[in-house]
Scaffold this active site. Structure first.
Site, PDB file in Angstrom:
ATOM      1  N   ASP A  62      -3.609   1.717 -35.612  1.00  0.00           N
ATOM      2  CA  ASP A  62      -3.822   3.146 -35.629  1.00  0.00           C
ATOM      3  C   ASP A  62      -4.990   3.437 -34.672  1.00  0.00           C
ATOM      4  O   ASP A  62      -5.713   2.519 -34.272  1.00  0.00           O
ATOM      5  CB  ASP A  62      -4.148   3.586 -37.064  1.00  0.00           C
ATOM      6  CG  ASP A  62      -4.556   5.037 -37.155  1.00  0.00           C
ATOM      7  OD1 ASP A  62      -3.819   5.890 -36.619  1.00  0.00           O
ATOM      8  OD2 ASP A  62      -5.615   5.326 -37.749  1.00  0.00           O
ATOM      9  N   ASP A  78      -7.232   6.970 -34.541  1.00  0.00           N
ATOM     10  CA  ASP A  78      -8.328   7.722 -35.151  1.00  0.00           C
ATOM     11  C   ASP A  78      -8.909   7.004 -36.361  1.00  0.00           C
ATOM     12  O   ASP A  78      -8.183   6.632 -37.291  1.00  0.00           O
ATOM     13  CB  ASP A  78      -7.840   9.108 -35.593  1.00  0.00           C
ATOM     14  CG  ASP A  78      -7.647  10.061 -34.431  1.00  0.00           C
ATOM     15  OD1 ASP A  78      -8.551  10.157 -33.597  1.00  0.00           O
ATOM     16  OD2 ASP A  78      -6.577  10.710 -34.361  1.00  0.00           O
TER      17      ASP A  78
END
Length: 282
Positions: free
Chosen positions: A45, A47
Protein backbone atom coordinates in the site's frame (compact mmCIF):
# COMPACT_ATOMS: atom_id res chain seq x y z
CA UNK A 1 -6.86 11.70 8.71
CA UNK A 2 -9.74 13.12 6.72
CA UNK A 3 -11.32 9.75 6.06
CA UNK A 4 -9.98 6.38 4.98
CA UNK A 5 -11.87 3.41 4.18
CA UNK A 6 -13.46 0.10 4.39
CA UNK A 7 -12.93 -3.52 4.07
CA UNK A 8 -14.58 -7.72 0.63
CA UNK A 9 -15.22 -10.78 -1.38
CA UNK A 10 -13.84 -11.69 -4.73
CA UNK A 11 -15.75 -11.09 -7.95
CA UNK A 12 -13.26 -10.52 -10.78
CA UNK A 13 -14.11 -7.78 -13.28
CA UNK A 14 -11.93 -6.79 -16.21
CA UNK A 15 -9.09 -4.70 -14.81
CA UNK A 16 -8.12 -1.46 -16.43
CA UNK A 17 -4.44 -0.68 -16.70
CA UNK A 18 -3.87 2.79 -15.28
CA UNK A 19 -2.52 5.35 -17.72
CA UNK A 20 0.11 7.87 -16.77
CA UNK A 21 -0.79 11.51 -17.30
CA UNK A 22 1.34 13.45 -14.83
CA UNK A 23 4.73 13.59 -16.43
CA UNK A 24 6.05 13.19 -19.94
CA UNK A 25 7.12 9.71 -18.98
CA UNK A 26 6.38 7.56 -15.90
CA UNK A 27 9.14 6.35 -13.59
CA UNK A 28 10.84 3.28 -15.00
CA UNK A 29 9.36 0.10 -13.53
CA UNK A 30 11.17 -3.20 -13.15
CA UNK A 31 10.54 -5.71 -15.92
CA UNK A 32 10.22 -9.47 -15.59
CA UNK A 33 13.34 -9.91 -17.71
CA UNK A 34 15.43 -8.09 -15.09
CA UNK A 35 13.94 -9.92 -12.11
CA UNK A 36 14.49 -13.45 -13.53
CA UNK A 37 11.29 -15.08 -12.27
CA UNK A 38 11.62 -14.18 -8.58
CA UNK A 39 10.37 -16.60 -5.94
CA UNK A 40 8.42 -14.09 -3.88
CA UNK A 41 5.75 -11.51 -4.71
CA UNK A 42 5.23 -8.50 -2.45
CA UNK A 43 2.48 -5.88 -2.57
CA UNK A 44 2.70 -2.48 -0.88
CA UNK A 45 0.00 0.00 0.00
CA UNK A 46 1.16 3.63 -0.36
CA UNK A 47 -0.50 6.08 2.07
CA UNK A 48 0.68 5.56 5.65
CA UNK A 49 2.49 2.37 4.64
CA UNK A 50 5.28 3.39 2.29
CA UNK A 51 4.91 7.04 3.31
CA UNK A 52 4.39 8.42 6.81
CA UNK A 53 1.23 10.39 6.01
CA UNK A 54 -2.00 10.27 4.05
CA UNK A 55 -1.20 12.19 0.85
CA UNK A 56 -4.70 13.75 0.82
CA UNK A 57 -4.06 15.21 4.28
CA UNK A 58 -0.70 16.52 3.08
CA UNK A 59 -2.19 18.56 0.24
CA UNK A 60 -5.06 19.84 2.39
CA UNK A 61 -2.40 21.32 4.65
CA UNK A 62 -1.47 23.62 1.77
CA UNK A 63 -4.65 25.61 2.43
CA UNK A 64 -4.17 28.81 4.47
CA UNK A 65 -6.17 27.42 7.43
CA UNK A 66 -5.06 23.82 6.73
CA UNK A 67 -8.61 22.47 6.78
CA UNK A 68 -11.57 21.86 4.49
CA UNK A 69 -14.85 23.77 4.88
CA UNK A 70 -17.68 22.01 6.70
CA UNK A 71 -19.88 21.84 3.59
CA UNK A 72 -17.18 19.84 1.82
CA UNK A 73 -16.58 17.51 4.75
CA UNK A 74 -20.33 16.93 5.04
CA UNK A 75 -20.50 15.87 1.37
CA UNK A 76 -18.57 12.65 2.07
CA UNK A 77 -20.55 9.46 1.34
CA UNK A 78 -19.54 6.21 3.04
CA UNK A 79 -17.76 3.93 0.57
CA UNK A 80 -17.14 6.79 -1.90
CA UNK A 81 -13.85 8.20 -0.68
CA UNK A 82 -12.53 8.48 -4.24
CA UNK A 83 -15.43 10.79 -5.13
CA UNK A 84 -14.62 12.84 -2.04
CA UNK A 85 -10.94 13.08 -3.03
CA UNK A 86 -12.02 14.55 -6.37
CA UNK A 87 -13.97 17.24 -4.54
CA UNK A 88 -10.90 18.00 -2.44
CA UNK A 89 -8.65 18.50 -5.49
CA UNK A 90 -11.30 20.68 -7.14
CA UNK A 91 -11.53 22.85 -4.03
CA UNK A 92 -7.74 23.13 -3.78
CA UNK A 93 -7.58 24.38 -7.38
CA UNK A 94 -10.32 26.93 -6.66
CA UNK A 95 -8.26 28.20 -3.73
CA UNK A 96 -5.25 28.75 -5.98
CA UNK A 97 -3.20 25.68 -4.98
CA UNK A 98 -1.14 24.94 -8.10
CA UNK A 99 0.03 21.69 -9.68
CA UNK A 100 3.62 22.49 -8.70
CA UNK A 101 2.63 23.13 -5.09
CA UNK A 102 0.69 19.86 -4.90
CA UNK A 103 3.45 17.72 -6.36
CA UNK A 104 6.16 19.48 -4.36
CA UNK A 105 4.26 18.77 -1.13
CA UNK A 106 3.76 15.12 -2.05
CA UNK A 107 7.39 14.47 -2.99
CA UNK A 108 8.48 15.86 0.39
CA UNK A 109 6.39 13.38 2.39
CA UNK A 110 8.90 11.34 4.39
CA UNK A 111 8.88 7.56 4.08
CA UNK A 112 7.81 5.60 7.11
CA UNK A 113 10.64 4.77 9.50
CA UNK A 114 12.84 2.01 8.13
CA UNK A 115 11.12 1.89 4.74
CA UNK A 116 14.11 3.09 2.74
CA UNK A 117 16.27 0.45 4.43
CA UNK A 118 13.61 -2.14 3.59
CA UNK A 119 13.66 -1.09 -0.07
CA UNK A 120 17.45 -1.27 -0.11
CA UNK A 121 17.19 -4.81 1.28
CA UNK A 122 14.65 -5.74 -1.39
CA UNK A 123 16.80 -4.21 -4.11
CA UNK A 124 19.78 -6.24 -2.93
CA UNK A 125 17.60 -9.35 -3.33
CA UNK A 126 15.82 -8.23 -6.49
CA UNK A 127 16.28 -11.66 -8.04
CA UNK A 128 14.03 -13.06 -5.28
CA UNK A 129 11.33 -10.38 -4.90
CA UNK A 130 8.84 -8.95 -7.37
CA UNK A 131 7.34 -5.71 -6.03
CA UNK A 132 3.95 -4.12 -6.78
CA UNK A 133 2.14 -1.05 -5.43
CA UNK A 134 -1.62 -1.33 -4.81
CA UNK A 135 -3.03 1.98 -3.60
CA UNK A 136 -6.23 3.99 -3.47
CA UNK A 137 -4.19 7.18 -4.02
CA UNK A 138 -3.54 8.30 -7.61
CA UNK A 139 -0.92 8.07 -10.36
CA UNK A 140 0.30 11.66 -10.07
CA UNK A 141 1.08 11.45 -6.36
CA UNK A 142 2.67 7.99 -6.44
CA UNK A 143 4.72 8.62 -9.58
CA UNK A 144 6.12 11.84 -8.19
CA UNK A 145 7.02 10.33 -4.82
CA UNK A 146 8.68 7.25 -6.34
CA UNK A 147 10.59 9.38 -8.83
CA UNK A 148 11.78 11.81 -6.16
CA UNK A 149 12.98 8.94 -3.96
CA UNK A 150 14.51 7.03 -6.90
CA UNK A 151 12.39 3.95 -6.20
CA UNK A 152 10.32 3.60 -9.36
CA UNK A 153 12.65 1.01 -10.90
CA UNK A 154 11.96 -1.42 -8.04
CA UNK A 155 8.27 -1.87 -8.84
CA UNK A 156 7.06 -4.00 -11.69
CA UNK A 157 3.57 -2.50 -11.54
CA UNK A 158 1.64 0.30 -9.84
CA UNK A 159 -2.10 -0.18 -9.45
CA UNK A 160 -3.84 3.04 -8.46
CA UNK A 161 -6.49 5.52 -9.62
CA UNK A 162 -5.59 7.28 -12.90
CA UNK A 163 -5.22 11.05 -12.60
CA UNK A 164 -4.15 14.05 -14.65
CA UNK A 165 -4.05 17.84 -14.40
CA UNK A 166 -6.55 19.62 -16.65
CA UNK A 167 -6.00 22.95 -18.39
CA UNK A 168 -7.10 24.85 -15.29
CA UNK A 169 -4.48 23.09 -13.16
CA UNK A 170 -6.97 20.95 -11.28
CA UNK A 171 -6.00 17.37 -10.48
CA UNK A 172 -8.72 15.20 -12.03
CA UNK A 173 -9.17 11.71 -10.56
CA UNK A 174 -10.72 8.67 -12.23
CA UNK A 175 -11.83 5.43 -10.55
CA UNK A 176 -9.49 2.49 -11.05
CA UNK A 177 -12.21 -0.03 -11.91
CA UNK A 178 -15.70 -1.19 -11.04
CA UNK A 179 -16.38 -4.32 -9.01
CA UNK A 180 -19.07 -6.21 -7.11
CA UNK A 181 -17.43 -6.43 -3.70
CA UNK A 182 -19.87 -5.19 -1.02
CA UNK A 183 -17.16 -4.37 1.51
CA UNK A 184 -14.74 -2.27 -0.57
CA UNK A 185 -14.83 1.34 -1.78
CA UNK A 186 -16.75 1.63 -5.04
CA UNK A 187 -13.66 2.49 -7.09
CA UNK A 188 -11.26 -0.23 -5.95
CA UNK A 189 -11.24 -3.76 -4.56
CA UNK A 190 -7.64 -4.66 -3.84
CA UNK A 191 -8.43 -8.37 -3.57
CA UNK A 192 -9.62 -8.36 -7.18
CA UNK A 193 -6.36 -6.69 -8.21
CA UNK A 194 -4.23 -9.24 -6.35
CA UNK A 195 -6.06 -12.26 -7.71
CA UNK A 196 -6.01 -10.95 -11.28
CA UNK A 197 -2.34 -10.04 -11.07
CA UNK A 198 -1.23 -13.34 -9.54
CA UNK A 199 -3.21 -15.34 -12.09
CA UNK A 200 -1.78 -13.30 -14.97
CA UNK A 201 1.79 -13.58 -13.72
CA UNK A 202 1.50 -17.34 -13.22
CA UNK A 203 0.39 -17.67 -16.83
CA UNK A 204 3.27 -15.44 -18.02
CA UNK A 205 5.70 -17.54 -15.97
CA UNK A 206 4.69 -20.72 -17.76
CA UNK A 207 2.36 -21.94 -15.03
CA UNK A 208 4.86 -21.33 -12.24
CA UNK A 209 3.39 -19.43 -9.30
CA UNK A 210 5.21 -17.63 -6.51
CA UNK A 211 6.47 -19.59 -3.51
CA UNK A 212 5.10 -16.94 -1.14
CA UNK A 213 3.12 -13.73 -1.40
CA UNK A 214 3.36 -10.81 1.01
CA UNK A 215 1.13 -7.78 1.51
CA UNK A 216 2.05 -4.67 3.55
CA UNK A 217 -0.64 -2.18 4.53
CA UNK A 218 -2.29 -0.15 7.27
CA UNK A 219 -5.91 0.68 6.42
CA UNK A 220 -9.21 -1.14 6.64
CA UNK A 221 -9.28 -1.46 2.84
CA UNK A 222 -6.05 -3.48 3.14
CA UNK A 223 -7.87 -6.34 4.86
CA UNK A 224 -9.72 -7.51 1.76
CA UNK A 225 -6.61 -8.31 -0.34
CA UNK A 226 -5.23 -10.51 2.44
CA UNK A 227 -8.12 -12.89 1.75
CA UNK A 228 -6.28 -13.78 -1.46
CA UNK A 229 -3.26 -15.03 0.52
CA UNK A 230 -2.58 -18.60 1.64
CA UNK A 231 -1.16 -20.15 4.82
CA UNK A 232 2.46 -19.80 3.59
CA UNK A 233 1.97 -16.09 2.90
CA UNK A 234 2.15 -13.08 5.24
CA UNK A 235 0.05 -9.96 5.78
CA UNK A 236 2.12 -7.14 7.28
CA UNK A 237 -0.38 -5.00 9.22
CA UNK A 238 0.80 -1.70 10.68
CA UNK A 239 0.45 -2.09 14.43
CA UNK A 240 -2.56 -0.35 16.03
CA UNK A 241 -3.83 0.91 12.67
CA UNK A 242 -7.24 -0.19 11.24
CA UNK A 243 -5.87 -3.15 9.25
CA UNK A 244 -4.16 -4.58 12.33
CA UNK A 245 -7.15 -4.01 14.63
CA UNK A 246 -9.60 -5.60 12.20
CA UNK A 247 -7.39 -8.62 11.57
CA UNK A 248 -6.88 -9.13 15.31
CA UNK A 249 -10.66 -9.09 15.77
CA UNK A 250 -11.04 -11.63 12.98
CA UNK A 251 -8.42 -13.90 14.54
CA UNK A 252 -10.04 -13.64 17.97
CA UNK A 253 -13.40 -14.58 16.46
CA UNK A 254 -11.63 -17.58 14.85
CA UNK A 255 -12.60 -16.35 11.42
CA UNK A 256 -11.45 -18.63 8.60
CA UNK A 257 -11.36 -15.76 6.09
CA UNK A 258 -7.70 -14.97 6.78
CA UNK A 259 -5.31 -17.85 6.12
CA UNK A 260 -2.09 -15.83 5.93
CA UNK A 261 0.24 -15.15 8.83
CA UNK A 262 -0.55 -11.75 10.33
CA UNK A 263 2.70 -9.90 11.12
CA UNK A 264 2.33 -6.54 12.92
CA UNK A 265 4.90 -3.90 12.02
CA UNK A 266 5.93 -0.54 13.42
CA UNK A 267 8.88 0.22 11.13
CA UNK A 268 10.23 -1.20 7.90
CA UNK A 269 12.83 -3.05 10.00
CA UNK A 270 10.08 -5.34 11.33
CA UNK A 271 9.18 -6.33 7.78
CA UNK A 272 12.83 -6.68 6.76
CA UNK A 273 13.55 -8.97 9.73
CA UNK A 274 10.69 -11.28 8.76
CA UNK A 275 11.72 -11.39 5.11
CA UNK A 276 15.37 -12.02 6.05
CA UNK A 277 14.28 -15.11 8.00
CA UNK A 278 12.30 -16.33 5.00
CA UNK A 279 15.39 -15.85 2.81
CA UNK A 280 17.40 -18.14 5.12
CA UNK A 281 14.88 -20.93 4.51
CA UNK A 282 15.99 -21.33 0.91
Amino acid sequence: KIFRGLNCIFHPPQLKTPKYYCEERPPKMASSSTTNNPRFLMFFDFDETMISENSDDTVVNLLPNQQLPKWLLDSYREGHYHEFSGKITAYLAEQGITKDALLSAVQKIPPNAGMLDLFRFLQSHQQDFELVVVSDANTCFIERWLEHNKLGHLFRKVFTNPSHFDDSGRLVLQPFHSHSCPRCPDNMCKQVILREYMAGREKERGGVGFQRVFYAGDGSNDVCPTRALGPQDAAFARRDYPMHKLMMEMQQSESTEIKANVVPWVTGADIEDYLAKIMKER
